[in-house]
Design a protein around this motif. Structure first.
Motif, PDB file in Angstrom:
ATOM      1  N   SER A  15       1.421 -60.484   5.757  1.00  0.00           N
ATOM      2  CA  SER A  15       1.420 -59.349   6.697  1.00  0.00           C
ATOM      3  C   SER A  15       0.146 -58.519   6.675  1.00  0.00           C
ATOM      4  CB  SER A  15       2.601 -58.434   6.373  1.00  0.00           C
ATOM      5  OG  SER A  15       2.344 -57.784   5.142  1.00  0.00           O
ATOM      6  N   LYS A  16      -0.811 -58.898   5.849  1.00  0.00           N
ATOM      7  CA  LYS A  16      -2.030 -58.091   5.776  1.00  0.00           C
ATOM      8  C   LYS A  16      -3.184 -58.817   6.471  1.00  0.00           C
ATOM      9  CE  LYS A  16       0.057 -54.969   3.424  1.00  0.00           C
ATOM     10  NZ  LYS A  16       0.709 -53.940   4.244  1.00  0.00           N
ATOM     11  N   SER A  17      -3.823 -58.089   7.395  1.00  0.00           N
ATOM     12  CA  SER A  17      -4.904 -58.704   8.160  1.00  0.00           C
ATOM     13  C   SER A  17      -5.981 -59.323   7.268  1.00  0.00           C
ATOM     14  CB  SER A  17      -5.552 -57.662   9.072  1.00  0.00           C
ATOM     15  OG  SER A  17      -4.591 -57.030   9.859  1.00  0.00           O
ATOM     16  N   THR A  20       3.416 -57.737  15.932  1.00  0.00           N
ATOM     17  CA  THR A  20       2.578 -56.581  15.611  1.00  0.00           C
ATOM     18  C   THR A  20       1.852 -56.042  16.834  1.00  0.00           C
ATOM     19  OG1 THR A  20       0.585 -55.934  14.375  1.00  0.00           O
ATOM     20  CG2 THR A  20       0.742 -58.221  15.006  1.00  0.00           C
ATOM     21  N   LEU A  68      -1.094 -55.507  16.829  1.00  0.00           N
ATOM     22  CA  LEU A  68      -2.446 -56.078  16.818  1.00  0.00           C
ATOM     23  C   LEU A  68      -2.564 -57.340  17.667  1.00  0.00           C
ATOM     24  CD1 LEU A  68      -3.498 -55.449  13.119  1.00  0.00           C
ATOM     25  CD2 LEU A  68      -3.994 -54.080  15.153  1.00  0.00           C
ATOM     26  N   TYR A 104      -4.602 -62.943  11.702  1.00  0.00           N
ATOM     27  CA  TYR A 104      -3.229 -62.396  11.597  1.00  0.00           C
ATOM     28  C   TYR A 104      -2.592 -62.278  12.984  1.00  0.00           C
ATOM     29  CZ  TYR A 104       0.346 -58.732  10.981  1.00  0.00           C
ATOM     30  OH  TYR A 104       1.514 -57.995  11.003  1.00  0.00           O
ATOM     31  N   LEU A 111       2.016 -49.603  12.538  1.00  0.00           N
ATOM     32  CA  LEU A 111       1.974 -49.254  11.123  1.00  0.00           C
ATOM     33  C   LEU A 111       3.303 -48.656  10.669  1.00  0.00           C
ATOM     34  CD1 LEU A 111      -1.513 -47.531  10.831  1.00  0.00           C
ATOM     35  CD2 LEU A 111      -0.810 -49.639   9.689  1.00  0.00           C
ATOM     36  N   ASN A 128     -12.144 -43.979   3.433  1.00  0.00           N
ATOM     37  CA  ASN A 128     -12.994 -43.908   4.623  1.00  0.00           C
ATOM     38  C   ASN A 128     -12.108 -44.253   5.812  1.00  0.00           C
ATOM     39  OD1 ASN A 128     -14.556 -45.322   6.778  1.00  0.00           O
ATOM     40  ND2 ASN A 128     -16.272 -44.664   5.512  1.00  0.00           N
ATOM     41  N   LEU A 129     -11.639 -43.283   6.538  1.00  0.00           N
ATOM     42  CA  LEU A 129     -10.612 -43.521   7.560  1.00  0.00           C
ATOM     43  C   LEU A 129     -11.186 -43.440   8.966  1.00  0.00           C
ATOM     44  CD1 LEU A 129      -7.667 -41.571   5.901  1.00  0.00           C
ATOM     45  CD2 LEU A 129      -8.086 -44.044   5.900  1.00  0.00           C
ATOM     46  N   PHE A 130     -10.825 -44.454   9.742  1.00  0.00           N
ATOM     47  CA  PHE A 130     -11.384 -44.593  11.088  1.00  0.00           C
ATOM     48  C   PHE A 130     -10.913 -43.447  11.992  1.00  0.00           C
ATOM     49  CE2 PHE A 130     -13.054 -48.443   9.844  1.00  0.00           C
ATOM     50  CZ  PHE A 130     -12.145 -49.468   9.643  1.00  0.00           C
ATOM     51  N   ARG A 135      -3.198 -45.948  16.377  1.00  0.00           N
ATOM     52  CA  ARG A 135      -2.001 -46.747  16.231  1.00  0.00           C
ATOM     53  C   ARG A 135      -0.795 -45.854  16.531  1.00  0.00           C
ATOM     54  NH1 ARG A 135      -3.703 -50.935  12.567  1.00  0.00           N
ATOM     55  NH2 ARG A 135      -1.757 -52.057  12.818  1.00  0.00           N
ATOM     56  N   ARG A 141      -6.346 -43.348  12.378  1.00  0.00           N
ATOM     57  CA  ARG A 141      -6.185 -43.547  10.941  1.00  0.00           C
ATOM     58  C   ARG A 141      -6.632 -42.281  10.210  1.00  0.00           C
ATOM     59  NH1 ARG A 141      -4.770 -49.271  10.472  1.00  0.00           N
ATOM     60  NH2 ARG A 141      -4.101 -48.677   8.395  1.00  0.00           N
ATOM     61  N   TYR A 201     -17.227 -51.307  10.318  1.00  0.00           N
ATOM     62  CA  TYR A 201     -16.313 -52.174   9.551  1.00  0.00           C
ATOM     63  C   TYR A 201     -16.871 -53.591   9.519  1.00  0.00           C
ATOM     64  CZ  TYR A 201     -12.048 -54.612   8.124  1.00  0.00           C
ATOM     65  OH  TYR A 201     -11.135 -55.397   7.461  1.00  0.00           O
ATOM     66  N   ARG A 260     -11.682 -55.181  15.247  1.00  0.00           N
ATOM     67  CA  ARG A 260     -10.464 -54.388  15.173  1.00  0.00           C
ATOM     68  C   ARG A 260     -10.146 -53.767  16.533  1.00  0.00           C
ATOM     69  NH1 ARG A 260      -8.886 -53.261   9.854  1.00  0.00           N
ATOM     70  NH2 ARG A 260      -7.597 -51.531  10.560  1.00  0.00           N
TER      71      ARG A 260
HETATM   72  C1  LIG Z   1      -7.241 -48.094   8.274  1.00  0.00           C
HETATM   73  C2  LIG Z   1      -8.582 -48.384   7.689  1.00  0.00           C
HETATM   74  C3  LIG Z   1      -8.824 -49.584   7.124  1.00  0.00           C
HETATM   75  N1  LIG Z   1     -10.040 -49.808   6.568  1.00  0.00           N
HETATM   76  C4  LIG Z   1     -10.283 -51.091   5.960  1.00  0.00           C
HETATM   77  C5  LIG Z   1      -9.426 -51.235   4.703  1.00  0.00           C
HETATM   78  C6  LIG Z   1      -8.880 -52.609   4.761  1.00  0.00           C
HETATM   79  O1  LIG Z   1      -9.661 -53.433   3.897  1.00  0.00           O
HETATM   80  C7  LIG Z   1      -9.124 -53.125   6.165  1.00  0.00           C
HETATM   81  C8  LIG Z   1      -7.848 -53.513   6.899  1.00  0.00           C
HETATM   82  O2  LIG Z   1      -7.125 -52.322   7.173  1.00  0.00           O
HETATM   83  P1  LIG Z   1      -5.544 -52.401   7.021  1.00  0.00           P
HETATM   84  O3  LIG Z   1      -5.193 -52.927   5.701  1.00  0.00           O
HETATM   85  O4  LIG Z   1      -5.012 -51.108   7.444  1.00  0.00           O
HETATM   86  O5  LIG Z   1      -5.067 -53.544   8.000  1.00  0.00           O
HETATM   87  P2  LIG Z   1      -4.675 -53.440   9.532  1.00  0.00           P
HETATM   88  O6  LIG Z   1      -5.562 -54.414  10.209  1.00  0.00           O
HETATM   89  O7  LIG Z   1      -4.756 -52.005  10.000  1.00  0.00           O
HETATM   90  O8  LIG Z   1      -3.146 -53.921   9.586  1.00  0.00           O
HETATM   91  C9  LIG Z   1      -2.110 -52.999   9.277  1.00  0.00           C
HETATM   92  O9  LIG Z   1      -1.252 -52.889  10.396  1.00  0.00           O
HETATM   93  C10 LIG Z   1      -0.195 -53.865  10.590  1.00  0.00           C
HETATM   94  C11 LIG Z   1      -0.620 -54.972  11.495  1.00  0.00           C
HETATM   95  C12 LIG Z   1       0.328 -54.403   9.357  1.00  0.00           C
HETATM   96  O10 LIG Z   1       0.967 -55.447   9.340  1.00  0.00           O
HETATM   97  C13 LIG Z   1       0.042 -53.617   8.141  1.00  0.00           C
HETATM   98  O11 LIG Z   1       0.604 -54.315   7.042  1.00  0.00           O
HETATM   99  C14 LIG Z   1      -1.479 -53.456   8.007  1.00  0.00           C
HETATM  100  O12 LIG Z   1      -2.000 -54.728   7.664  1.00  0.00           O
HETATM  101  O13 LIG Z   1      -9.819 -52.095   6.893  1.00  0.00           O
HETATM  102  C15 LIG Z   1     -11.040 -48.836   6.545  1.00  0.00           C
HETATM  103  O14 LIG Z   1     -12.120 -49.066   6.003  1.00  0.00           O
HETATM  104  N2  LIG Z   1     -10.799 -47.633   7.117  1.00  0.00           N
HETATM  105  C16 LIG Z   1      -9.623 -47.364   7.712  1.00  0.00           C
HETATM  106  O15 LIG Z   1      -9.426 -46.262   8.249  1.00  0.00           O
END
Ligand SMILES: Cc1cn([C@H]2C[C@H](O)[C@@H](COP(=O)(O)OP(=O)(O)O[C@H]3O[C@@H](C)C(=O)[C@@H](O)[C@H]3O)O2)c(=O)[nH]c1=O
Ligand SMILES: NC(=O)C1=CN([C@@H]2O[C@H](COP(=O)(O)OP(=O)(O)OC[C@H]3O[C@@H](n4cnc5c(N)ncnc54)[C@H](OP(=O)(O)O)[C@@H]3O)[C@@H](O)[C@H]2O)C=CC1
Length: 282
Positions: A65-67, A102, A104, A125, A149, A176-178, A183, A217, A243, A248
């Motif tokens: 479930s993790k991208s 999802t 995504l 994913y 999320l 570091n949050l986008f 979402r 985020r 990123y 994304r």
């Molecule tokens: C949210 C966020 C992530 N990241 C980085 C951290 C991480 O290595 C990478 C991926 O982010 P996430 O882990 O949030 O993955 P994300 O692609 O947002 O997917 C999430 O939403 C749905 C689809 C799910 O299934 C969740 O389990 C989770 O995987 O991006 C940042 O640098 N800044 C940010 O603000």
């Protein structure tokens, strides 16, 4: 009571669906199916258990479930997210089957996506989810739920976006949050209630179930930081532009009007829900 299989029951959403079954699914004997029971990739073992137990409903939450994990291991992602789903949906051909997809699956160029919107997956994913959706929706009695999320408390303590943030702050990290990724975050306990109500409605098909508030985020981080001041949380604004991973989706927010029309309660926004439940473990 009829038996319901909840796969991925040691995960975030599956565990909430299992835990809330006594409250929201009185007609069902919900049984968690976890990796210790059997690996869902062991198709013969899965078929034997299915034949012996004869579930009358399958809610399929198991997934890679993790991208980032899927991007790093596409073969495993396709095996678990597509082939396992196809196998289970085939076994469940004549009973209700609900599959989790999802937000995504969308490329995030538009936002506020409804079920009629065109998908355009940007990551491995998301590609696996699109492929699995197409198979599941080939059966008119089966259901696909696209969610965003989900947060809450998971058995392993690290599956919810909120848990990931808390662990980072407990480790003294700065997140570091986008500011430019949007979402529709939802408490997993709400997802679970909505799923059980969809089961009761007996209206299979494609549904979006997510929070009613579109948040970045960064905004999610701010509300989480306000909830745990004792962790001295540190966040800094980031951008998708910086990123280094897979492309994304800028705005994967979901329009949930179709599911909302069937639910007995309003899908909440994350801010409102957290304010209404200040003492809820989250
Ligand atoms: C949210 C966020 C992530 N990241 C980085 C951290 C991480 O290595 C990478 C991926 O982010 P996430 O882990 O949030 O993955 P994300 O692609 O947002 O997917 C999430 O939403 C749905 C689809 C799910 O299934 C969740 O389990 C989770 O995987 O991006 C940042 O640098 N800044 C940010 O603000
Ligand atoms: N959480 C979210 O924010 C979102 C989730 N989704 C989707 O919702 C569903 C549930 O997500 P979530 O609860 O967060 O996921 P988790 O990662 O928390 O749980 C997934 C579960 O699947 C199990 N699993 C994985 N592979 C296998 C296998 N081969 N055999 C048996 N079990 C396996 C895992 O077992 P183990 O614990 O042993 O690893 C885990 O318990 C997934 O389809 C996910 O893609 C969609 C959008 C957002």
């Amino acid at each position: 009571m009829a038996l319901a299989w909840i796969t991925g029951a040691n995960g975030l959403i599956g565990n909430y669906i299992l835990r809330t079954s006594a409250l929201y699914a009185k007609g069902w004997d919900a049984r968690g199916i976890t990796r210790p029971d059997f690996d869902l990739c062991e198709f013969e073992a899965v078929k034997r258990a299915f034949t012996e137990q004869k579930p009358q409903l399958v809610i399929h939450c198991a997934a890679l479930s993790k991208s980032p994990a899927c991007q790093a291991n596409p073969l495993l992602a396709r095996k678990v997210n597509i082939e396992v789903t196809k196998h289970l949906a085939g076994l469940a051909e004549n009973i209700p089957f609900l599959f989790f997809s999802t937000d995504l699956v969308f490329d995030g160029r538009a936002g506020n996506y409804d079920e009629a919107a065109a998908v355009n997956p940007l990551s491995v994913y998301a590609e696996t989810k699109v492929a699995a959706e197409e198979f599941v929706l080939g059966n008119p009695n089966h259901t696909v739920i696209r969610t965003s999320l989900n947060g809450g408390t998971s058995p392993t303590g690290d599956r919810g976006f909120n848990e990931e943030m808390r662990r980072a702050w407990q480790a003294g990290k700065t997140l570091n949050l986008f500011t430019d990724e949007l979402r529709s975050p939802i408490p997993a306990i709400i997802t679970a209630r909505a799923v059980w109500e969809l089961v009761s409605a007996q209206k299979p098909g494609l549904y979006h179930i997510a929070g009613s508030e579109r948040m970045s985020r960064w905004q999610i981080g701010e509300v989480m930081a306000a909830r745990w001041p004792h962790l001295h949380p540190k966040i800094q604004p980031g951008s998708l532009r910086d990123y280094q991973g897979a492309p994304r989706a800028p705005d994967a927010s979901l329009n949930c009007a179709k599911a909302q029309a069937l639910l007995s309660f309003p899908l909440p926004g994350l801010n409102d829900w957290l304010a209404a439940y200040p003492d809820e473990a989250f």
